[in-house]
Scaffold this motif. Structure first.
Motif, mmCIF file in Angstrom:
data_model
loop_
_atom_site.group_PDB
_atom_site.id
_atom_site.type_symbol
_atom_site.label_atom_id
_atom_site.label_comp_id
_atom_site.label_asym_id
_atom_site.label_seq_id
_atom_site.Cartn_x
_atom_site.Cartn_y
_atom_site.Cartn_z
ATOM 1 N N SER B 421 -9.635 20.814 34.359
ATOM 2 C CA SER B 421 -9.942 22.233 34.303
ATOM 3 C C SER B 421 -9.504 22.982 35.557
ATOM 4 O O SER B 421 -9.714 24.183 35.669
ATOM 5 C CB SER B 421 -11.445 22.408 34.093
ATOM 6 O OG SER B 421 -12.136 21.807 35.174
ATOM 7 N N MET B 422 -8.906 22.251 36.501
ATOM 8 C CA MET B 422 -8.474 22.941 37.725
ATOM 9 C C MET B 422 -7.189 23.715 37.471
ATOM 10 O O MET B 422 -6.263 23.179 36.872
ATOM 11 C CB MET B 422 -8.176 21.928 38.841
ATOM 12 C CG MET B 422 -9.391 21.324 39.470
ATOM 13 S SD MET B 422 -8.910 20.064 40.674
ATOM 14 C CE MET B 422 -8.622 21.060 42.128
ATOM 15 N N PRO B 423 -7.110 24.940 37.941
ATOM 16 C CA PRO B 423 -5.825 25.641 37.825
ATOM 17 C C PRO B 423 -4.800 25.027 38.785
ATOM 18 O O PRO B 423 -5.176 24.384 39.765
ATOM 19 C CB PRO B 423 -6.156 27.072 38.240
ATOM 20 C CG PRO B 423 -7.442 26.994 38.983
ATOM 21 C CD PRO B 423 -8.151 25.752 38.552
ATOM 22 N N ASP B 424 -3.528 25.230 38.476
ATOM 23 C CA ASP B 424 -2.468 24.612 39.269
ATOM 24 C C ASP B 424 -2.510 24.988 40.740
ATOM 25 O O ASP B 424 -2.110 24.218 41.597
ATOM 26 C CB ASP B 424 -1.097 25.002 38.702
ATOM 27 C CG ASP B 424 -0.667 24.011 37.637
ATOM 28 O OD1 ASP B 424 -1.415 23.038 37.412
ATOM 29 O OD2 ASP B 424 0.397 24.235 37.028
ATOM 30 N N ASP B 425 -2.986 26.211 41.037
ATOM 31 C CA ASP B 425 -2.889 26.640 42.435
ATOM 32 C C ASP B 425 -4.149 26.308 43.223
ATOM 33 O O ASP B 425 -4.327 26.762 44.337
ATOM 34 C CB ASP B 425 -2.588 28.146 42.504
ATOM 35 C CG ASP B 425 -3.656 28.945 41.786
ATOM 36 O OD1 ASP B 425 -4.614 28.330 41.257
ATOM 37 O OD2 ASP B 425 -3.536 30.179 41.754
ATOM 38 N N MET B 426 -5.026 25.486 42.645
ATOM 39 C CA MET B 426 -6.255 25.160 43.357
ATOM 40 C C MET B 426 -6.007 23.978 44.284
ATOM 41 O O MET B 426 -5.316 23.025 43.945
ATOM 42 C CB MET B 426 -7.330 24.800 42.346
ATOM 43 C CG MET B 426 -8.690 24.738 42.952
ATOM 44 S SD MET B 426 -9.843 24.874 41.602
ATOM 45 C CE MET B 426 -11.356 24.761 42.440
ATOM 46 N N CYS B 435 -1.976 21.456 46.564
ATOM 47 C CA CYS B 435 -2.564 21.991 45.343
ATOM 48 C C CYS B 435 -2.275 21.082 44.166
ATOM 49 O O CYS B 435 -1.379 20.258 44.193
ATOM 50 C CB CYS B 435 -1.978 23.362 45.031
ATOM 51 S SG CYS B 435 -2.382 24.536 46.293
ATOM 52 N N LYS B 436 -3.052 21.299 43.108
ATOM 53 C CA LYS B 436 -2.884 20.468 41.923
ATOM 54 C C LYS B 436 -1.444 20.533 41.384
ATOM 55 O O LYS B 436 -0.846 19.515 41.064
ATOM 56 C CB LYS B 436 -3.867 20.918 40.835
ATOM 57 C CG LYS B 436 -3.701 20.141 39.550
ATOM 58 C CD LYS B 436 -4.633 20.658 38.475
ATOM 59 C CE LYS B 436 -4.251 20.082 37.123
ATOM 60 N NZ LYS B 436 -4.995 20.721 36.033
ATOM 61 N N GLY B 437 -0.912 21.755 41.315
ATOM 62 C CA GLY B 437 0.431 21.918 40.758
ATOM 63 C C GLY B 437 1.480 21.109 41.504
ATOM 64 O O GLY B 437 2.387 20.532 40.908
ATOM 65 N N THR B 438 1.339 21.060 42.822
ATOM 66 C CA THR B 438 2.300 20.312 43.634
ATOM 67 C C THR B 438 2.239 18.826 43.287
ATOM 68 O O THR B 438 3.263 18.144 43.223
ATOM 69 C CB THR B 438 1.949 20.480 45.131
ATOM 70 O OG1 THR B 438 1.725 21.855 45.369
ATOM 71 C CG2 THR B 438 3.041 19.952 46.016
ATOM 72 N N ILE B 439 1.031 18.341 43.070
ATOM 73 C CA ILE B 439 0.874 16.924 42.765
ATOM 74 C C ILE B 439 1.470 16.607 41.396
ATOM 75 O O ILE B 439 2.239 15.663 41.229
ATOM 76 C CB ILE B 439 -0.628 16.533 42.815
ATOM 77 C CG1 ILE B 439 -1.187 16.805 44.217
ATOM 78 C CG2 ILE B 439 -0.830 15.084 42.417
ATOM 79 C CD1 ILE B 439 -2.682 16.583 44.349
ATOM 80 N N HIS B 457 4.423 10.817 48.735
ATOM 81 C CA HIS B 457 5.288 11.948 48.418
ATOM 82 C C HIS B 457 4.632 13.295 48.641
ATOM 83 O O HIS B 457 5.307 14.264 48.928
ATOM 84 C CB HIS B 457 5.795 11.840 46.981
ATOM 85 C CG HIS B 457 6.914 10.865 46.840
ATOM 86 N ND1 HIS B 457 8.228 11.240 46.839
ATOM 87 C CD2 HIS B 457 6.896 9.528 46.736
ATOM 88 C CE1 HIS B 457 8.989 10.169 46.736
ATOM 89 N NE2 HIS B 457 8.193 9.111 46.664
ATOM 90 N N THR B 458 3.327 13.379 48.450
ATOM 91 C CA THR B 458 2.703 14.692 48.561
ATOM 92 C C THR B 458 1.741 14.779 49.733
ATOM 93 O O THR B 458 1.309 15.853 50.091
ATOM 94 C CB THR B 458 1.873 15.036 47.306
ATOM 95 O OG1 THR B 458 0.757 14.134 47.247
ATOM 96 C CG2 THR B 458 2.689 14.890 46.050
ATOM 97 N N LYS B 459 1.351 13.638 50.297
ATOM 98 C CA LYS B 459 0.350 13.565 51.354
ATOM 99 C C LYS B 459 -1.074 13.755 50.822
ATOM 100 O O LYS B 459 -2.027 13.566 51.566
ATOM 101 C CB LYS B 459 0.595 14.590 52.469
ATOM 102 C CG LYS B 459 1.889 14.364 53.222
ATOM 103 C CD LYS B 459 1.701 13.261 54.232
ATOM 104 C CE LYS B 459 2.944 13.035 55.041
ATOM 105 N NZ LYS B 459 3.655 11.883 54.898
#
Ligand code: SRM
Ligand SMILES: Cc1cc2nc3c(=O)[nH]c(=O)nc-3n(C[C@H](O)[C@H](O)[C@H](O)COP(=O)(O)OP(=O)(O)OC[C@H]3O[C@@H](n4cnc5c(N)ncnc54)[C@H](O)[C@@H]3O)c2cc1C
Ligand code: SF4
Ligand code: FES
Lengths: 119, 814
Positions: B421-426, B435-439, B457-459
């Motif tokens: 339920s998390m938005p991508d930019d959270m 943020c979630k989207g980056t992952i 890759h994402t830290k």
């Protein structure tokens, strides 16, 4: 004792200026798998010695957030930055993937047990 | 010498992973040739679902493009299906006649979708869902036609249906069983799933048997196309596209034809070798101990073992896998693992909140989790799955098992507990701002499958780790069952070795090893001198196992422990002198003040540990600062005893029943200079009001009228954990003896970087009680071993003010 192989020189000196070799210290002053900081006119330089007694020199600033690489743990031909653990190649100053970044290199040479740095 | 020839049939996920693993360890052993029936290089098959759903493109899901093959000198025959294996002649022949000889052959042909043997199965518009070709055909059909029928309500069928729906089609899912995904879900969870999919617009016909696919009449040249689907009960629904997702069959045709033993898959042993010793098989086409797997995670395990044997390293056995399932439908949180059917000898714990849409059911047999289904809140899926795989005894944690590991909702991510339920930019990782989207993007585009990959890759989750559960959830919902949480029990120390921490400690003890290079040599480390992760661990294991014998290796210590101060973000250091029990006096304070003036120290701060921090000291000044302070090292920089926090206690306090300050000072004097797997913090309070916060320390002591209560394994940091009651004792001497025994056990057994809380969680408090309380002799022996280890230990600051390790603090100049 003959000169050990010279690590490939790189130009961090602006074109036109000539580079000179300067004496740093006896090899034995640098701990194996460790480093010393060298204060120079070019800023701090980290001089590393690995297990095979090869010597490498990098600008003492991590490409990430400027961490002092001289304070990191040395293994193989890599140093782990003490601040956030980026791994930086000693020979090329490049961050190991997936991190990206590069710090300046200096050529080094060992002659008669003395370490020289090209500035 | 001429290289041996390795030929691989099947250019899919398992095969190419095997090659990758092999190239890592033995890049020059073989001349490699690969045959792939598909016209594409290596891609991530599991992400065909998001491609169908329009969330990704084919380009995004490539794992290795043709350049990769070129760079690794692999001859790649794309679009060439192998027709025959000639075992006596040791060659394979493709349909177009291309022939390649082999010394070793690797079969990785995956599986074939099962096709219902019903009339109309060959009509135009009847598809399966397996590869890029199928996916493109469905996308194309979705652009032209309206009615889609998916036969099969399993994982694949539902992902297909979801994709087609998102592409704008009217979708009906036909399932022969009474509820969806019956192999992975119980009825309750399945009904909840069905409801939420219905809310997305999907239609379901359950307990329906498809009898026939009806086509349009064929007319001159135009092939007959699907028109409707007819069921055994005589009813019929319109269909312009039929997708059959009713199961897969291991693709063992080639092997069978070549006379290799097959039994619903190519039979392999634990080294992935078939009955022909020159021929190996991995992936869905292989049958190992009677099981052919249909998920990626086990295939990757097989690949690793097979690569080892192909590289002639001869180590590693594949011993089967326990799998878990995660549906990759955006917005649906679902997790299932193991056996959830239940039986007389299994007990179950159920939590069902139908309004909140949460359902959790765990099945327990002999105090071990044997299966589980989670719907709505899957945060703890990885945790349960890990305990299931490791057969961990859960008797002790049973009462709060259902509430989860709660490694979420602590700090740094706004208490979020559901990734879906998390938005991508959270923000997920508060330390590194990820943020979630980056992952999600990294997982998809870089083809990541493991937590370690994502960390690299994402830290995300690579610093304090408190968001690990969230990252695991995101990983699981992005790659589905392909994500298996890293096994904790047999996790190798690091990439330099396959040995675990425990194995390494054991070898050090049993073989009396005294130096890091000896351990690395004896245990066949893969790297010449380890890495920044294993070297500090080895250094600690040697020193703690062989005190006064093993020699410390400063180069294998993190800078803080080498310089005996904490490095700061600007490269300066902080100095925290010890104040036993938090008690100081005018002379110490005066010296601190003088040092601050003399060395122009920019910041002086009272720490959270009852002492004073001098921040911003130049490295070269450290020995001078220490000499002028003339106070002991606070070890605030070390994996060692930090502080023993105390309250004023009975000396002054009107409620105090014990002299907590003196008890704290005594404990600090006993334990200071003690290195440990991680930092150790203690506290002593003079009465149950507990002003020293003994409830969140590694060792917490609380004075009561009749003596002292001892609490252990608390933690106040990343994951706040309340300490557990160990015992009550009468005297101060007993406090020292019991706490010493506890701490020494921790020093001898925990993995490097385990706090006491992590270690006790693994071995169980019962074990600790047995060693420290019940076994009197053992307790005294532990106490004695700690005293021996600390005997003659020097104050590192004093030694360095006298010139030790001088080079560490002096710069060279040119
Ligand atoms: C100075 C201090 C903050 C302050 O200004 O008050 C502090 C500062 C740091 N803490 Fe802390 N912690 C300080 C008290 C605490 C406390 C409170 C306490 O000890 O009573 C906690 C929670 C209690 C606990 O540990 O259970 C605490 C939990 C952490 C953690 C999380 C540990 C965990 O297992 O969850 C870390 C990270 C780590 O160690 O990996 C950490 C790490 C750090 C580091 C070492 C970060 C680093 O690696 O550089 C900070 C070093 C700053 C420096 O150079 O001085 N600090 N840290 C406190 C020093 C106390 C002392 O006198 O020694
Ligand atoms: C849509 C979809 C979603 C999925 N989702 C998940 C998921 O969420 N989680 C999960 O764990 N798994 C999932 N899977 C399953 C996963 O993709 C497979 O388990 C995995 O790809 C199997 O790998 P493999 O190498 O054994 O077979 P494949 O990846 O199928 O590779 C076999 C290759 O061999 C080729 N081949 C076959 N015969 C020949 C021949 N004679 N000559 C030459 N080439 C040949 C085939 O064309 C194919 O390319 C999903 C599968 C699909 C189709
Ligand atoms: S002192 Fe502790 S809480 Fe504060 S920033 Fe540093 S690590 Fe984080
Ligand atoms: S400054 Fe080097 S890793 Fe961050």
């Amino acid at each position: 004792m003959s000169a050990l192989p010279v690590n490939s020189p790189v130009s961090i000196t602006p074109a036109g200026q000539s580079r000179t070799w300067v004496r740093v210290a006896p090899l034995s002053d640098i701990p194996k798998l460790g480093a010393r900081v060298v204060n120079s006119a070019h800023g701090d330089i980290a001089v590393f010695r690995n297990a095979e007694d090869e010597v490498f020199a990098l600008r003492d600033q991590c490409p990430h957030k400027g961490g002092p690489l001289s304070q990191g743990i040395v293994f193989g031909k890599t140093v782990a930055c003490p601040l956030h653990n980026w791994q930086i190649g000693l020979a090329d100053g490049e961050a190991v993937a997936p991190d990206k970044g590069c710090t300046g290199r200096f050529a080094t040479r060992i002659e008669d047990g003395i370490v020289y740095l090209q500035l | 010498m001429k290289k041996m020839k390795l030929v691989m049939i099947g250019n899919g996920m398992a095969g190419v992973r095997t090659l990758e693993e092999m190239l890592k360890i033995s890049p020059d052993l073989y001349d490699i040739t690969v045959f792939g029936a598909e016209p594409h290089a290596n891609y991530n098959r599991i992400l065909l679902s998001p491609v169908l759903a329009g969330e990704m493109t084919i380009k995004d899901i490539m794992l290795n493009d043709v350049d990769w093959y070129e760079q690794n000198n692999i001859r790649l025959h794309l679009n060439k299906k192998v027709a025959r294996i000639d075992r006596p002649g040791r060659k394979v022949i493709a349909e177009d006649g291309t022939t390649e000889e082999y010394d070793r052959l690797l079969i990785a042909t995956g599986s074939n979708p099962f096709i219902l043997p019903i009339p109309g199965k060959d009509l135009d518009g009847v598809l399966t869902y397996r590869d890029i070709g199928d996916t493109n055909a469905m996308i194309e059909a979705a652009g032209t036609y309206r009615h889609a029928v998916v036969i099969g309500g399993g994982l694949l069928g539902l992902e297909a249906a979801n994709g087609l729906k998102l592409r704008g089609m009217d979708v009906t899912v036909i399932h022969i069983m009474p509820w969806l995904m019956e192999r992975q879900l119980d009825e309750t969870a399945s009904r909840m799933l069905q409801k939420s999919l219905e809310a997305k617009g999907l239609r379901f016909l359950l307990q329906k048997q498809t009898a026939e696919i009806v086509g349009t009449p064929a007319s001159d040249g135009v092939k007959s196309r699907v028109k409707s689907v007819r069921f055994a009960d005589g009813s019929e629904i319109p269909a312009d596209l039929v997708c059959m997702a009713v199961g897969i069959r291991p693709n063992d045709d080639l092997a069978k034809a070549a006379g290799i033993h097959c039994n619903r898959g190519i039979v392999v042993n634990d080294t992935m070798q078939t009955f022909d010793p020159r021929i190996y098989a991995v992936g869905e086409c292989a049958s190992h101990r009677g099981i052919a797997y249909g998920l990626v995670a086990p295939l990757f395990d097989m690949a690793k073992v097979c690569a080892n044997h192909l590289a002639q390293m001869g180590i590693g056995r594949y011993q089967g896998s326990v799998t878990s399932t995660k549906l990759k439908v955006t917005g649906v949180d679902l997790f299932s693992a193991g056996d959830f059917s239940g039986g007389n000898d299994t007990e179950e714990i159920v939590l069902h909140d139908s309004v909140g849409g949460v359902y959790k059911r765990l099945l327990i047999k002999d105090d071990r989790i044997v299966g589980g289904v989670l719907y709505g809140d899957t945060v703890d899926g990885s945790w349960y799955f890990q305990m299931l795989r490791e057969k961990q005894n859960v008797a002790e944690i049973r009462d709060h098992l259902m509430f989860g590991q709660s490694h979420l909702g602590n700090s740094g991510h706004q208490g979020q507990s559901s990734a879906a339920s998390m938005p991508d930019d959270m923000e997920v990782c508060g330390c590194n701002g990820v943020c979630k989207g980056t992952i999600v993007k990294a997982i998809k585009e870089q083809g990541l499958f493991s937590l370690d990959d994502v960390r690299k890759h994402t830290k995300a989750s690579s610093s304090c780790g408190s968001c690990t559960g969230l990252v695991e959830q995101i990983l699981a919902s992005t790659v589905g069952g392909a994500y298996t949480p890293q096994a904790n029990l047999n996790k190798p120390m690091c990439g330099c070795t396959d040995h675990t921490h425990e194995e390494t400690r054991k070898v050090i003890r049993e073989h009396h090893l005294l130096a890091i290079p000896d351990v690395m040599h004896f245990m066949e480390w893969r790297t010449p001198n380890g890495c920044a992760s294993c070297r500090p661990a080895l250094n600690y294991y040697l020193l703690s196992t062989w005190p006064h014998e093993a020699k410390d290796d400063p180069q294998s210590r993190f800078i803080n422990e080498r310089a005996h101060a904490n490095i700061q973000k600007d490269g300066t250091f902080s100095v925290i002198p010890r104040m036993f029990g938090g008690v100081t006096n005018a002379s110490e304070l005066r010296r601190i003040a003088d040092v601050v003036d003399k060395y122009q120290i920019p910041t002086v701060k009272v720490t959270g540990g009852q002492r004073i921090d001098l921040l911003g000291v130049k490295k070269a000044d450290l020995p001078g600062v220490w000499a002028d302070l003339a106070m002991p090292s606070g070890h605030a920089y070390a994996k060692a005893l930090r502080t023993v926090k105390t309250c004023v206690g009975s000396e002054w306090c009107r409620f105090g029943v014990q002299d907590s300050t003196q008890m704290g000072i005594d404990m600090e004097k006993t334990f200071w200079k003690m290195y440990a797997p991680h930092k150790v913090k203690m506290a002593v309070s003079g009465c149950p009001r507990n002003c020293a916060e003994s409830g969140i320390k590694d060792v917490g002591v609380i004075g009561v009228d009749s003596g002292w209560e001892i609490y252990v394994a608390g933690n106040g940091g990343i994951k706040t954990e309340v300490a557990q009651f160990l015992c009550k004792v009468k005297t101060a001497d007993e406090v020292i003896e019991y706490t010493s025994a506890f701490i020494q056990l921790y020093r001898e057994q925990a993995r490097y970087l385990d706090r006491t809380v992590h270690w006790v969680a693994r071995v169980g408090l019962d074990y600790v009680k047995q060693r420290v309380l019940e076994d009197t002799e053992g307790r005294k022996a532990l106490h004695a071993r700690l005293q021996f280890a600390l005997q003659g230990e020097k104050d590192p600051w004093v030694e360095r003010t006298r010139g030790m390790e001088k080079h560490e603090f002096e710069a060279l100049t040119v």
